[in-house]
Design a protein around this motif. Structure first.
Motif, PDB file in Angstrom:
ATOM      1  N   THR A  54      -7.691   8.141  -4.189  1.00 21.12           N
ATOM      2  CA  THR A  54      -8.174   7.611  -2.909  1.00 21.12           C
ATOM      3  C   THR A  54      -9.634   7.998  -2.726  1.00 21.12           C
ATOM      4  O   THR A  54      -9.940   9.141  -2.430  1.00 21.12           O
ATOM      5  CB  THR A  54      -7.343   8.180  -1.739  1.00 21.12           C
ATOM      6  N   VAL A  79     -11.232   5.256   2.776  1.00 19.46           N
ATOM      7  CA  VAL A  79     -10.225   4.603   3.618  1.00 19.46           C
ATOM      8  C   VAL A  79     -10.968   3.699   4.599  1.00 19.46           C
ATOM      9  O   VAL A  79     -11.998   4.086   5.142  1.00 19.46           O
ATOM     10  CB  VAL A  79      -9.408   5.644   4.416  1.00 19.46           C
ATOM     11  N   VAL A 101      -2.235   8.432   5.554  1.00 23.43           N
ATOM     12  CA  VAL A 101      -2.936   8.122   4.306  1.00 23.43           C
ATOM     13  C   VAL A 101      -2.943   9.363   3.416  1.00 23.43           C
ATOM     14  O   VAL A 101      -3.549  10.379   3.771  1.00 23.43           O
ATOM     15  CB  VAL A 101      -4.387   7.677   4.585  1.00 23.43           C
ATOM     16  N   TYR A 123       0.059   3.742   1.824  1.00 25.73           N
ATOM     17  CA  TYR A 123      -0.073   4.295   3.177  1.00 25.73           C
ATOM     18  C   TYR A 123       1.249   4.088   3.922  1.00 25.73           C
ATOM     19  O   TYR A 123       1.776   2.992   3.963  1.00 25.73           O
ATOM     20  CB  TYR A 123      -1.173   3.597   3.962  1.00 25.73           C
ATOM     21  N   THR A 174       0.838  -1.196   0.000  1.00 26.75           N
ATOM     22  CA  THR A 174       0.000   0.000   0.000  1.00 26.75           C
ATOM     23  C   THR A 174       0.873   1.245   0.000  1.00 26.75           C
ATOM     24  O   THR A 174       2.032   1.187   0.407  1.00 26.75           O
ATOM     25  CB  THR A 174      -0.925   0.001   1.239  1.00 26.75           C
TER      26      THR A 174
END
Length: 198
Positions: free
Chosen positions: A70, A73, A64, A46, A44
């Motif tokens: 995106t 979340v 994030v 993140y 990811t």
């Protein structure tokens, strides 16, 4: 020394002592912090902003990035924080539908009783692993002020970064290499995370 001077010194001392005690408590509560720990593998974008180890819990702060890609979340209640020495959970949680959308495997194979049976057996095995890790105290406790298993839309976020606080039980002293994994379809993971934990 005059009486007024003595009173002022006494007030200053009485004010300074509680402040000193409070600052010591705040430092104890803050615990050991590892900023942007080294992560060997992840699936990811993140980032792990920091890992905080207090007297009674381990808090992992995930950063994030909010951009046009995106949409939302979410963090799963099936997220685990495990010492690397416990061994990796090698999982492939791709559902038959996801495989069909992303590969050249024929649809009839994906819908076959053998494939579905194997997938269901895999899901049962993962459920059992989750329960074992829960018994060991490695399962996530909370997401701070946010809720686990909840989709948070990024449409109304004005900031470019959103921070989520993953709360786990305190890692044992001396555990300096861990992994985080969501035990769900397409779950996020971070492996071989190096942290300070004397």
């Amino acid at each position: 020394m005059t009486t007024n001077m003595k009173k002022i010194i006494f007030i200053l001392i009485m004010t300074a002592v509680p402040l000193f005690v409070l600052s010591q408590e705040a430092m104890t509560m803050a615990g050991k912090v590892t900023y942007y720990p080294k992560v060997k593998y992840q699936n990811t974008k993140y980032k792990i902003n920091k890992v905080v180890i207090t007297d009674d819990e381990t808090i992992v702060v995930i950063e994030v990035p909010i951009n046009y890609k995106t949409k939302f979340v979410r963090f799963s209640s099936a997220t685990v924080l495990v010492p690397q020495k416990e061994g990796m959970i090698d999982i492939d949680l791709t559902s038959p539908q996801e495989i069909e959308e992303n590969s050249i495997i024929p649809k009839k194979t994906l819908n076959s009783p053998a494939y579905i049976g194997a997938y269901n057996a895999r899901m049962l095995w993962i459920f059992n692993e989750k329960e074992k890790l829960k018994e060991k105290g490695f399962l996530i406790k909370s997401l701070g002020t946010n809720k686990l298993d909840t989709k948070y839309s990024t449409n109304q976020r004005k900031l470019s970064t959103w921070y989520f606080h993953l709360h786990f039980n305190r890692l044992p002293h001396g555990v300096n290499n861990v992994y985080i994994r969501e035990l769900v379809d397409g779950g996020k993971y971070w492996e071989e995370i190096e942290i300070e934990n004397p």
